[in-house]
Design a protein around this motif. Structure first.
Motif, PDB file in Angstrom:
ATOM      1  N   GLN A   8      15.377  47.045  52.177  1.00 31.65           N
ATOM      2  CA  GLN A   8      15.496  48.620  52.664  1.00 31.65           C
ATOM      3  C   GLN A   8      14.295  48.974  53.488  1.00 31.65           C
ATOM      4  OE1 GLN A   8      16.195  51.799  50.026  1.00 31.65           O
ATOM      5  NE2 GLN A   8      17.350  50.882  48.454  1.00 31.65           N
ATOM      6  N   HIS A  88      17.844  52.892  55.006  1.00 26.46           N
ATOM      7  CA  HIS A  88      18.760  52.871  53.946  1.00 26.46           C
ATOM      8  C   HIS A  88      18.279  54.103  53.287  1.00 26.46           C
ATOM      9  CE1 HIS A  88      18.122  48.715  55.102  1.00 26.46           C
ATOM     10  NE2 HIS A  88      19.113  48.544  54.562  1.00 26.46           N
ATOM     11  N   THR A  89      17.217  54.655  53.072  1.00 23.03           N
ATOM     12  CA  THR A  89      16.610  55.986  52.258  1.00 23.03           C
ATOM     13  C   THR A  89      15.916  56.687  52.972  1.00 23.03           C
ATOM     14  OG1 THR A  89      16.346  54.361  50.258  1.00 23.03           O
ATOM     15  CG2 THR A  89      15.123  56.445  50.316  1.00 23.03           C
ATOM     16  N   MET A 132      23.842  54.742  57.695  1.00 18.62           N
ATOM     17  CA  MET A 132      24.006  54.506  56.167  1.00 18.62           C
ATOM     18  C   MET A 132      25.611  54.329  55.947  1.00 18.62           C
ATOM     19  SD  MET A 132      21.601  57.403  54.411  1.00 18.62           S
ATOM     20  CE  MET A 132      19.873  57.363  54.272  1.00 18.62           C
ATOM     21  N   ARG A 135      26.836  50.858  56.894  1.00 16.17           N
ATOM     22  CA  ARG A 135      26.459  49.777  56.165  1.00 16.17           C
ATOM     23  C   ARG A 135      26.864  49.918  54.756  1.00 16.17           C
ATOM     24  NH1 ARG A 135      21.301  51.818  56.753  1.00 16.17           N
ATOM     25  NH2 ARG A 135      20.819  50.245  58.350  1.00 16.17           N
ATOM     26  N   GLY A 138      23.292  54.348  51.205  1.00 19.24           N
ATOM     27  CA  GLY A 138      22.230  54.989  51.776  1.00 19.24           C
ATOM     28  C   GLY A 138      21.983  56.185  50.527  1.00 19.24           C
TER      29      GLY A 138
END
Length: 263
Positions: A8, A88-89, A132, A135, A138
């Protein structure tokens, strides 16, 4: 339980001190590559240098001020141009509004808090969500306050704006849930931070009571009998950021030692 975040990239706001910094450290310790976001470049450099690197991560930072939303959005666009892999975050976190009774609050205080919290959260989400979605994964985690469940005395502007952010987050969670993206709120209670200390200092000034008296009064409302630590809030955030929390979406999680008087 899968809590490994080594694949991540995480963007953490307000991350040079307090809860934000504890979150950045926890995510990094679990393997995430972390980008810190705050306004002071010198403290950002220090915080980045101190982050754990168990997987040899290369952490970095973005300098931006949440009181300038347009500039914040521009800085993030520039960053994503150079780092198209995105995040990712996203952890939305920034310092809370000044305390005080709601009727005494100037209109400018509401406008400033709305921009610094809701508008900036929205701009950051708009910037990172396309990546996000691409992919299929998220995590958007907003650090708010237990006031979204039970308004806190003496925090009129904060109570108002935090509630708006919570409703924004729930709406976003509903819209993005089918994309593999979750949106959740973590609600710290009385946590040992600079803000916690400043709020107590203000009560000392207003009431003339000793710090010990004020703290004792506060502790009587907390079943755990103690104040929280920033790393305890960070642990909740790290879980929500993990693959293990994939079916948790659109909720408020108090981290308050049981203080909130509602379910």
């Amino acid at each position: 339980m899968h809590l490994d975040l080594s694949s991540q990239r995480a963007l953490v706001g307000g991350s040079t001190q307090g809860i934000g910094r504890a979150i950045a450290e926890e995510l990094a310790q679990l393997g995430a590559t972390v980008t810190l976001l705050a306004r002071n470049e010198a403290t950002l450099q220090q915080a980045v240098a101190a982050l754990p690197r168990p997987q040899g991560q290369h952490h970095d930072y973005i300098v931006a001020d949440f009181s300038e939303p347009d500039a914040l959005a521009a800085r993030l666009r520039d960053y994503l141009t150079l780092h198209p892999e995105g995040f990712h975050t996203l952890v939305n976190n920034t310092g809370g509004p000044a305390g005080g009774p709601i009727l005494a609050a100037p209109i400018a205080a509401f406008r400033a808090a709305f921009e610094q919290h809701l508008v900036c959260n929205h701009l950051l989400a708009q910037a990172v969500v396309p990546g996000m979605q691409a992919r299929g994964f998220g995590r958007i985690i907003n650090i708010i306050s237990t006031s979204v469940k039970q308004p806190l005395a003496g925090l009129g502007v904060s109570n108002t704006i935090r509630g708006a952010v919570a409703s924004w987050a729930k709406t976003l969670a509903n819209e993005l849930g089918g994309s593999g993206i979750t949106v959740n709120n973590v609600l710290p209670g009385a946590t040992v931070t600079l803000r916690h200390t400043s709020l107590i200092a203000k009560k000392v000034e207003q009431t003339g009571q000793a710090v010990e008296e004020i703290e004792a009064t506060m502790l009587r409302t907390i079943p755990a009998g103690r104040f929280g630590q920033a790393n305890e809030v960070a642990a909740a955030v790290a879980f929500l950021a993990s693959p293990a929390a994939g079916y948790i979406n659109g909720i408020n999680i108090p981290v308050d030692g049981g203080r909130t008087g509602s379910l």
